[in-house]
Design a protein around this motif. Structure first.
Motif, mmCIF file in Angstrom:
data_model
loop_
_atom_site.group_PDB
_atom_site.id
_atom_site.type_symbol
_atom_site.label_atom_id
_atom_site.label_comp_id
_atom_site.label_asym_id
_atom_site.label_seq_id
_atom_site.Cartn_x
_atom_site.Cartn_y
_atom_site.Cartn_z
ATOM 1 N N GLY A 76 0.822 -1.207 0.000
ATOM 2 C CA GLY A 76 0.000 0.000 0.000
ATOM 3 C C GLY A 76 0.853 1.253 0.000
ATOM 4 O O GLY A 76 0.575 2.209 -0.736
ATOM 5 N N ASP A 77 1.905 1.250 0.798
ATOM 6 C CA ASP A 77 2.840 2.388 0.797
ATOM 7 C C ASP A 77 3.521 2.539 -0.556
ATOM 8 O O ASP A 77 3.723 3.661 -1.035
ATOM 9 C CB ASP A 77 3.899 2.195 1.893
ATOM 10 C CG ASP A 77 3.388 2.559 3.276
ATOM 11 O OD1 ASP A 77 2.459 3.390 3.361
ATOM 12 O OD2 ASP A 77 3.915 2.017 4.263
ATOM 13 N N GLY A 78 3.887 1.408 -1.156
ATOM 14 C CA GLY A 78 4.549 1.460 -2.450
ATOM 15 C C GLY A 78 3.666 2.035 -3.533
ATOM 16 O O GLY A 78 4.097 2.888 -4.324
ATOM 17 N N LEU A 79 2.424 1.606 -3.574
ATOM 18 C CA LEU A 79 1.499 2.110 -4.596
ATOM 19 C C LEU A 79 1.218 3.593 -4.397
ATOM 20 O O LEU A 79 0.956 4.311 -5.359
ATOM 21 C CB LEU A 79 0.189 1.310 -4.551
ATOM 22 C CG LEU A 79 0.276 -0.138 -5.043
ATOM 23 C CD1 LEU A 79 -1.040 -0.860 -4.788
ATOM 24 C CD2 LEU A 79 0.625 -0.191 -6.532
ATOM 25 N N GLY A 80 1.270 4.033 -3.141
ATOM 26 C CA GLY A 80 1.015 5.444 -2.869
ATOM 27 C C GLY A 80 2.226 6.335 -3.072
ATOM 28 O O GLY A 80 2.097 7.567 -3.047
ATOM 29 N N ALA A 81 3.401 5.736 -3.311
ATOM 30 C CA ALA A 81 4.635 6.523 -3.402
ATOM 31 C C ALA A 81 5.044 6.845 -4.836
ATOM 32 O O ALA A 81 6.052 7.531 -5.038
ATOM 33 C CB ALA A 81 5.771 5.784 -2.703
ATOM 34 N N GLY A 82 4.311 6.334 -5.812
ATOM 35 C CA GLY A 82 4.636 6.636 -7.206
ATOM 36 C C GLY A 82 5.985 6.094 -7.621
ATOM 37 O O GLY A 82 6.270 4.905 -7.493
ATOM 38 N N LYS A 83 6.881 6.989 -8.095
ATOM 39 C CA LYS A 83 8.194 6.567 -8.598
ATOM 40 C C LYS A 83 9.092 6.022 -7.487
ATOM 41 O O LYS A 83 10.065 5.323 -7.764
ATOM 42 C CB LYS A 83 8.879 7.733 -9.299
ATOM 43 C CG LYS A 83 8.157 8.189 -10.574
ATOM 44 C CD LYS A 83 8.888 9.344 -11.237
ATOM 45 C CE LYS A 83 8.178 9.775 -12.513
ATOM 46 N NZ LYS A 83 8.879 10.914 -13.175
ATOM 47 N N ARG A 84 8.783 6.344 -6.247
ATOM 48 C CA ARG A 84 9.576 5.848 -5.107
ATOM 49 C C ARG A 84 8.987 4.552 -4.553
ATOM 50 O O ARG A 84 9.186 4.202 -3.395
ATOM 51 C CB ARG A 84 9.617 6.901 -4.011
ATOM 52 C CG ARG A 84 10.352 8.188 -4.408
ATOM 53 C CD ARG A 84 10.301 9.233 -3.304
ATOM 54 N NE ARG A 84 10.813 8.732 -2.036
ATOM 55 C CZ ARG A 84 10.049 8.471 -0.973
ATOM 56 N NH1 ARG A 84 8.731 8.651 -1.022
ATOM 57 N NH2 ARG A 84 10.598 8.042 0.134
ATOM 58 N N CYS A 85 8.306 3.827 -5.408
ATOM 59 C CA CYS A 85 7.569 2.639 -4.996
ATOM 60 C C CYS A 85 8.436 1.639 -4.234
ATOM 61 O O CYS A 85 8.126 1.270 -3.102
ATOM 62 C CB CYS A 85 6.943 1.980 -6.229
ATOM 63 S SG CYS A 85 6.088 0.431 -5.875
ATOM 64 N N LEU A 86 9.526 1.190 -4.837
ATOM 65 C CA LEU A 86 10.357 0.163 -4.209
ATOM 66 C C LEU A 86 10.989 0.662 -2.917
ATOM 67 O O LEU A 86 11.124 -0.091 -1.944
ATOM 68 C CB LEU A 86 11.437 -0.310 -5.182
ATOM 69 C CG LEU A 86 10.964 -1.106 -6.393
ATOM 70 C CD1 LEU A 86 12.145 -1.527 -7.247
ATOM 71 C CD2 LEU A 86 10.171 -2.333 -5.947
ATOM 72 N N GLU A 87 11.380 1.915 -2.903
ATOM 73 C CA GLU A 87 11.964 2.497 -1.697
ATOM 74 C C GLU A 87 10.954 2.500 -0.554
ATOM 75 O O GLU A 87 11.286 2.174 0.592
ATOM 76 C CB GLU A 87 12.440 3.921 -1.986
ATOM 77 C CG GLU A 87 13.077 4.624 -0.806
ATOM 78 C CD GLU A 87 13.430 6.068 -1.112
ATOM 79 O OE1 GLU A 87 13.663 6.826 -0.153
ATOM 80 O OE2 GLU A 87 13.472 6.436 -2.312
ATOM 81 N N ALA A 88 9.705 2.880 -0.870
ATOM 82 C CA ALA A 88 8.665 2.925 0.156
ATOM 83 C C ALA A 88 8.320 1.524 0.655
ATOM 84 O O ALA A 88 8.081 1.318 1.852
ATOM 85 C CB ALA A 88 7.415 3.609 -0.406
ATOM 86 N N MET A 89 8.318 0.559 -0.248
ATOM 87 C CA MET A 89 7.999 -0.814 0.150
ATOM 88 C C MET A 89 9.086 -1.402 1.038
ATOM 89 O O MET A 89 8.814 -2.238 1.905
ATOM 90 C CB MET A 89 7.787 -1.676 -1.100
ATOM 91 C CG MET A 89 6.512 -1.346 -1.856
ATOM 92 S SD MET A 89 6.382 -2.180 -3.464
ATOM 93 C CE MET A 89 6.204 -3.888 -2.969
#
Length: 251
Positions: A87-100
């Protein structure tokens, strides 16, 4: 088939918090293929809790909360953690992997987790009657079949990640689905003995089990351990709803 037992035991240990049988040596190479079988045990445990609590007159809302809490305890929150991170990844856009990869829970992850639990609770409240125990078993099975499609159809997003071995050890979708096929045949037989849930309603969970990992894989550009877990939980929730919708036509 006798060579399956070490991987089946490894799957038991990896996907649940249940105690492992003593004096048996597990193997953790090809455990994903046995996740649907573990799903039957987890869903069956939830169904038994439902039936036992209903028999002593526990209010419906309390019963639903108890069953969901029991499911989280049985899995140690393994897949639910994937819901939060994804959920964090999908909400972070281009920073998806970093947020996950961030161990902290963000707003998007929190919303995803709350939404998932609400959807599951609402579906179980809607099913309420004799259909709920069987629906729990079917949904747990479909939820753990979904990652097999994700593993086969999409690259792993983090080479060397902790769940990368699932794809590395995969022998192709058809081989990986053999244990799930045996479990499915068992469920078909049990459906004749479990009252209250039409067979088409139980099978309807195949729809999210196929579509969700495909959608999420395209959205993320691949899959990771977090998205595998998210596939399990979201497929479970959606399978409960497809079951309810199907019951409107077949009951």
């Amino acid at each position: 088939m006798r060579h399956w037992w070490p991987d089946l035991l490894g799957s038991w240990i990896y996907y649940s918090c249940l105690p492992a049988p003593p004096k048996l040596k597990p193997r953790f190479e090809r455990i994903a293929r046995f996740a649907p079988a573990i799903g039957l045990l987890i869903g069956g445990g939830q169904a038994l809790i439902w039936l036992a609590a209903a028999a002593v007159g526990l209010p419906l809302a309390s019963l639903v909360a108890l069953v969901l809490a029991f499911g989280l305890w049985l899995t140690g929150g393994l897949h639910f953690d994937g819901v939060l991170d994804c959920g964090d990844g999908l909400g972070a856009g281009k920073r998806c992997l970093e947020a996950m990869a961030d161990s902290r829970i963000g707003a998007s992850g929190l919303v995803a987790g709350v939404l998932l639990l609400l959807l599951k609770a609402a579906a179980l409240l809607a099913l309420a009657g004799s259909a709920a125990p069987a629906a729990l078993i079917w949904s747990a099975f479909w939820g753990r079949l979904a990652p097999l499609i994700a593993i086969d159809r999409f690259p792993y997003l983090r080479p060397g990640g902790s769940a990368a071995f699932h794809r590395e050890m995969s022998q192709g979708l058809y081989q990986e689905l053999i244990p799930a096929g045996i479990c499915f045949a068992l469920l078909l037989g049990l459906s004749l003995l479990i009252p209250g849930l039409p067979l088409p309603a139980g099978i309807s969970g195949l729809i999210p089990a196929v579509l969700l990992p495909l959608w999420l894989g395209k959205k993320l550009g691949g899959h990771s351990g977090d998205s595998y877990g998210a596939c399990v939980e979201w497929t479970e929730a959606l399978a409960l709803w497809t079951t309810w919708f199907s019951c409107q036509f077949f009951l």
